[in-house]
Design a protein around this motif. Structure first.
Motif, PDB file in Angstrom:
ATOM      1  N   PRO A 100       0.623  -1.846  -0.051  1.00 22.49           N
ATOM      2  CA  PRO A 100      -0.306   0.024   0.067  1.00 22.49           C
ATOM      3  C   PRO A 100       0.844   1.308   0.174  1.00 22.49           C
ATOM      4  N   ALA A 101       0.509   2.312  -1.212  1.00 23.89           N
ATOM      5  CA  ALA A 101       1.192   3.093  -1.125  1.00 23.89           C
ATOM      6  C   ALA A 101       1.704   4.230  -0.218  1.00 23.89           C
ATOM      7  N   TYR A 102       2.442   4.731   1.249  1.00 24.49           N
ATOM      8  CA  TYR A 102       2.627   5.545   1.651  1.00 24.49           C
ATOM      9  C   TYR A 102       2.292   5.192   3.050  1.00 24.49           C
ATOM     10  N   TRP A 128      -5.217 -12.881  -3.847  1.00 26.22           N
ATOM     11  CA  TRP A 128      -4.990 -11.704  -4.954  1.00 26.22           C
ATOM     12  C   TRP A 128      -4.412 -10.784  -5.223  1.00 26.22           C
ATOM     13  N   TRP A 129      -4.251  -9.884  -6.198  1.00 22.18           N
ATOM     14  CA  TRP A 129      -3.494  -8.885  -5.870  1.00 22.18           C
ATOM     15  C   TRP A 129      -3.737  -7.805  -6.929  1.00 22.18           C
ATOM     16  N   HIS A 130      -3.413  -6.342  -6.540  1.00 21.79           N
ATOM     17  CA  HIS A 130      -4.025  -5.048  -6.915  1.00 21.79           C
ATOM     18  C   HIS A 130      -3.600  -4.396  -7.058  1.00 21.79           C
ATOM     19  N   ALA A 131      -3.210  -3.434  -7.822  1.00 22.84           N
ATOM     20  CA  ALA A 131      -3.051  -1.726  -7.418  1.00 22.84           C
ATOM     21  C   ALA A 131      -3.320  -1.438  -6.301  1.00 22.84           C
ATOM     22  N   HIS A 132      -2.924  -0.580  -5.586  1.00 22.42           N
ATOM     23  CA  HIS A 132      -2.986   0.295  -4.073  1.00 22.42           C
ATOM     24  C   HIS A 132      -2.587   1.361  -4.203  1.00 22.42           C
ATOM     25  N   LEU A 395       4.615   5.419   5.883  1.00 23.29           N
ATOM     26  CA  LEU A 395       4.936   5.418   7.930  1.00 23.29           C
ATOM     27  C   LEU A 395       6.150   3.711   7.777  1.00 23.29           C
ATOM     28  N   LEU A 396       5.888   2.775   7.472  1.00 20.70           N
ATOM     29  CA  LEU A 396       7.325   1.876   8.014  1.00 20.70           C
ATOM     30  C   LEU A 396       8.177   2.468   7.887  1.00 20.70           C
ATOM     31  N   GLN A 397       8.387   3.445   6.315  1.00 22.91           N
ATOM     32  CA  GLN A 397       9.735   3.440   6.824  1.00 22.91           C
ATOM     33  C   GLN A 397      10.007   4.525   8.084  1.00 22.91           C
ATOM     34  N   ALA A 398       8.549   5.131   8.653  1.00 24.92           N
ATOM     35  CA  ALA A 398       9.340   6.365   9.058  1.00 24.92           C
ATOM     36  C   ALA A 398       9.265   5.459  10.383  1.00 24.92           C
ATOM     37  N   HIS A 399       8.892   4.728  10.906  1.00 24.84           N
ATOM     38  CA  HIS A 399       8.301   3.755  11.905  1.00 24.84           C
ATOM     39  C   HIS A 399      10.270   2.960  12.371  1.00 24.84           C
TER      40      HIS A 399
END
Length: 561
Positions: A100-102, A128-132, A395-399
């Motif tokens: 998920p983006a961002y 399944w996969w999809h754009a997020h 968020l994951l990078q910030a964490h």
């Protein structure tokens, strides 16, 4: 462009076929190349350019076995930023590939690539996969088929053949323009012009002679349908004329089998059913249409595909199935009540019996001031009266890197102001707050989350998806959740385990999970219109004390913002 997509399909199919035929019990490495490109597609007498993977709509199916390592290199050739979510894969300690983006990554920018490198551990079935990002998943989606480990049979009769059935939506106009127009006006975007089955609306729509999916069966054989609801905004019924469906799995978790004339499937969910070709040889329509039991307009048109017995000519007219009424609440509640985990010795339901953290989230719609919008207001959606604001840094990078000022960990455990959640419609502005606020969860703690629908503007059914986890649906009901009485009615023996659950219209759903996957994990309504309005949050699950209980380091090619 078409020939490129075709050759990629052939090579990918051969690679996967060889991989599946291997008798080795060792895990394989499966590689895929996803080229994000614009392709011209025609439906309902309208041609338009759409964003696709490898020029295909729907996109290619990912075929893997439980235990495999998967490398999917995504190269972005379009003007939109892109990210792909592998919906339902737990990505243990590896949120960098969740998609998920961002939230867990910055998007893949035009001209750039990113390789999603992950292991498929302890999961088998249909995902399944999809754009997020944005509304691009309207056309950027496909199936994930995870076969059991070699020598491990299905816990149900072996089918003669399998088919993937992807349910979707089609807009005649550019989906991103429709979304942007709705946001500028502060109103819901225009609803879709058709539903689709494997990208095709079927013969009840104009110009659809070529755009009908057909499935050939042989008398006396049993078939497995892997059904995926990839629609943006509609819960859907699905049925086959004259044929019963036996549900054997949802969200890649085996169920106690039960037979039903139709299924109900919310956006984000998957359902595997067995179909016996035991009727008079002929042609039968498969059909899907929306379920909506609240006073909210939806695309109520029926998409169809054809189940055709071998040897029957195309001139035979198909029979239409009897789908439940669009507002059939009784069918919806009854169907969901039948879903129970298989809970066998091999596939146990490890339901948390003791709860460390109790959360209660209200789902609300509202209107905030918007001077530039049509009515001076803009529709918003919130959990516990907080409408989530997407950050500019993932968020994951910030964490992981301890970057300050990106998010706050003070998301409320319960609503700030209790009220009669499902009473008379409430149009009063509760001054919905906005912010990038998340909940911090201790590693390996057990969580119970009650999701409560409200009548703020209107009640509505909401399918909620939690990234990084499966959860157990221990209870559900209509009206207001009663903490004194309702927990006594929970099913703590064989509740359904899944990754996306529908909160009933004007009701509540209780889920439980063990927070044993460290990282930042998105939780949101899978109705894209509501997600865009802020009906989302995230859990920051802390690292554990063990060596294998902390977030893995980020990959070197992780996109930057």
């Amino acid at each position: 462009m078409a020939s490129l997509g075709g050759s990629m399909f052939v090579s990918t199919f051969l690679f996967v076929f060889v991989g599946l035929m291997s008798s080795s019990s060792e895990a394989a490495i499966k590689k895929y190349q996803f080229d994000i490109q614009v392709t011209n597609v025609s439906r309902l007498c309208h041609a338009k350019p759409i964003v696709t993977v490898n020029g295909r709509f729907p996109g290619p199916t990912i075929y893997v076995r439980e235990g495999d390592r998967v490398l999917i290199n995504v190269t972005n050739h379009v003007l939109y930023n892109m990210s792909i979510h592998w919906h339902g894969l737990k990505q243990f300690r590896n949120g960098w590939v969740d998609g998920p983006a961002y939230i867990t990554q910055c998007p893949i920018q035009t001209g750039s690539s990113y390789t999603y490198d992950f292991n498929v551990t302890g999961q088998r079935g249909t995902l399944w996969w999809h754009a997020h990002i944005l509304w691009l998943r309207a056309t950027v989606y496909g199936a994930i088929v995870i076969m059991p480990k070699p020598g491990t049979p299905f816990p149900f009769p072996q089918p003669a053949r399998e088919f993937e059935i992807l349910l979707g939506e089609w807009w005649n106009n550019d989906v991103e323009e429709i979304e942007n127009q709705g946001n500028k006006m502060g109103l819901p975007p225009n609803m879709s012009d058709a539903h689709s089955i494997n990208g095709k609306p079927g013969p009840l729509f104009p110009c659809s002679e070529k755009h009908t999916f057909a499935m050939e069966v042989e008398q006396g054989k049993t078939y497995l349908l892997r059904i995926i609801n990839a629609a943006l905004n509609d819960e859907l019924f699905f049925a086959i004329a004259g044929h019963s469906l036996t549900v054997v799995e949802v969200d890649a978790v085996y169920t106690k089998p039960f037979t039903t004339p139709a299924i109900l499937i919310a956006p984000g969910q998957t359902t595997n059913v067995l179909v016996q070709a035991n009727q008079v040889a002929g042609r039968y329509f498969m059909a899907t249409k929306a379920f909506m039991d609240a006073p909210i307009p939806v695309d109520n048109k029926t998409a169809t595909a054809i189940l055709q017995y071998k040897g029957i000519p195309n001139t035979v007219l198909p029979v239409l199935p009897q789908l439940p009424a669009s507002n059939d609440t009784r069918f919806a509640l009854s169907y969901n009540k039948k879903l129970r985990s298989l809970n066998s010795a091999q596939y146990p339901a490890n339901v948390p019996l003791k709860v460390d953290r109790n959360l209660f989230y209200t789902i609300g719609l509202g209107q905030n001031s918007c001077p530039t919008c049509l009515n001076g207001t803009q529709l918003v959606a919130s959990l516990n009266n907080v409408s989530f604001v997407m950050p500019q840094t993932a968020l994951l990078q910030a964490h992981y890197f301890n970057i300050k000022g990106v998010f706050r960990t003070d998301f409320p455990d319960r609503p700030p102001t209790p009220f009669n959640f499902t009473g008379a419609p409430l149009t009063a502005n509760l001054a919905t707050s906005t912010g990038t606020r998340v909940s911090k969860i201790a590693f390996n703690s057990t969580v119970e989350l009650v999701l409560q629908d409200t009548n703020l503007l209107s009640v509505e059914s909401h399918p909620f998806h939690l990234h990084g986890y499966n959860f157990f649906v221990v209870g559900t009901g209509v009206g207001n959740f009663d903490p004194a009485k309702d927990p006594a009615k929970y099913n703590l023996v064989d509740p359904i385990e899944r990754n996306t659950v529908g909160v009933p219209t004007g009701g509540w759903t209780a889920i439980r999970f063990r927070a044993d996957n460290p990282g930042v994990w998105f939780m949101h309504c899978h109705l894209e219109v509501h997600t865009g309005w802020g009906l989302k949050t995230a859990f920051v699950v802390e690292n554990g004390p063990g060596q294998d209980q902390s977030v893995l380091p980020p990959p070197k090619d992780l996109p930057t913002c």
